[in-house]
Design a protein around this motif. Structure first.
Motif, PDB file in Angstrom:
ATOM      1  N   ASN A  83      -5.495  -5.620   4.241  1.00  0.00           N
ATOM      2  CA  ASN A  83      -4.775  -4.353   4.101  1.00  0.00           C
ATOM      3  C   ASN A  83      -5.291  -3.500   2.955  1.00  0.00           C
ATOM      4  O   ASN A  83      -5.888  -4.008   2.002  1.00  0.00           O
ATOM      5  N   ILE A  84      -4.983  -2.218   3.045  1.00  0.00           N
ATOM      6  CA  ILE A  84      -5.025  -1.319   1.895  1.00  0.00           C
ATOM      7  C   ILE A  84      -3.560  -1.156   1.513  1.00  0.00           C
ATOM      8  O   ILE A  84      -2.731  -0.807   2.359  1.00  0.00           O
ATOM      9  N   ILE A  85      -3.230  -1.436   0.258  1.00  0.00           N
ATOM     10  CA  ILE A  85      -1.839  -1.383  -0.187  1.00  0.00           C
ATOM     11  C   ILE A  85      -1.707  -0.268  -1.213  1.00  0.00           C
ATOM     12  O   ILE A  85      -2.434  -0.239  -2.218  1.00  0.00           O
ATOM     13  N   GLY A 140      -4.413   9.092  11.538  1.00  0.00           N
ATOM     14  CA  GLY A 140      -4.222   9.921  10.351  1.00  0.00           C
ATOM     15  C   GLY A 140      -5.260   9.642   9.286  1.00  0.00           C
ATOM     16  O   GLY A 140      -6.263   8.978   9.527  1.00  0.00           O
ATOM     17  N   GLN A 141      -4.988  10.164   8.093  1.00  0.00           N
ATOM     18  CA  GLN A 141      -5.902   9.961   6.980  1.00  0.00           C
ATOM     19  C   GLN A 141      -5.146   9.975   5.664  1.00  0.00           C
ATOM     20  O   GLN A 141      -4.020  10.486   5.581  1.00  0.00           O
ATOM     21  N   LEU A 142      -5.759   9.390   4.640  1.00  0.00           N
ATOM     22  CA  LEU A 142      -5.226   9.371   3.282  1.00  0.00           C
ATOM     23  C   LEU A 142      -6.344   9.771   2.337  1.00  0.00           C
ATOM     24  O   LEU A 142      -7.518   9.585   2.640  1.00  0.00           O
ATOM     25  N   GLN A 155      -6.896  -0.700  11.298  1.00  0.00           N
ATOM     26  CA  GLN A 155      -6.579   0.648  11.751  1.00  0.00           C
ATOM     27  C   GLN A 155      -7.526   1.716  11.183  1.00  0.00           C
ATOM     28  O   GLN A 155      -7.400   2.894  11.501  1.00  0.00           O
ATOM     29  N   VAL A 156      -8.478   1.302  10.319  1.00  0.00           N
ATOM     30  CA  VAL A 156      -9.472   2.242   9.792  1.00  0.00           C
ATOM     31  C   VAL A 156     -10.468   2.540  10.910  1.00  0.00           C
ATOM     32  O   VAL A 156     -10.939   1.644  11.603  1.00  0.00           O
ATOM     33  N   LYS A 157     -10.779   3.827  11.097  1.00  0.00           N
ATOM     34  CA  LYS A 157     -11.740   4.224  12.134  1.00  0.00           C
ATOM     35  C   LYS A 157     -13.118   3.650  11.808  1.00  0.00           C
ATOM     36  O   LYS A 157     -13.560   3.680  10.666  1.00  0.00           O
TER      37      LYS A 157
END
Length: 108
Positions: A40-42, A91-93, A62-64
């Motif tokens: 994960n990215i937390i 989406g994006q962050l 879920q990262v493209k």
């Protein structure tokens, strides 16, 4: 650092403090934490006084991925500072780092 309960097969690879999540609102500051694990990215959202306001997990699955490359790149924010832009399936962050932003992004 805020306590985060790792999954049994999860390990922390990199963690950064003094992070700003772009789009966080008017009163945002470099108070958040960002952790990259093998799963994960937390993102740990914190208040001005260091109290945890929330924890969001973004699965790496879920990262493209385009042409075998994860879509996590160094870009520029609206204020001209380097930021880490992560593109997900839905989406994006974008995150800025308080100190040595370019160096921290390249280390991820």
């Amino acid at each position: 650092m805020v306590n985060y309960n790792l999954e049994s097969n999860e390990a922390i690879l990199i963690q950064s403090t003094g992070v700003l999540c772009e789009g966080g609102g008017i009163m945002t500051a470099y108070t958040d934490e960002l952790i990259l694990s093998n799963i994960n990215i937390i993102h740990i959202s914190k208040g001005i006084f260091g109290n945890a306001k929330g924890v969001k997990k973004y699965p790496l699955s879920q990262v493209k991925i385009i042409n075998g490359e994860a879509q996590a790149i160094m870009g520029k924010s609206s204020n001209g500072m380097p930021d880490l832009q992560i593109y997900f399936v839905n989406g994006q962050l974008a995150f800025q780092f308080q100190s040595s932003g370019k160096k921290e992004i390249m280390g991820l």
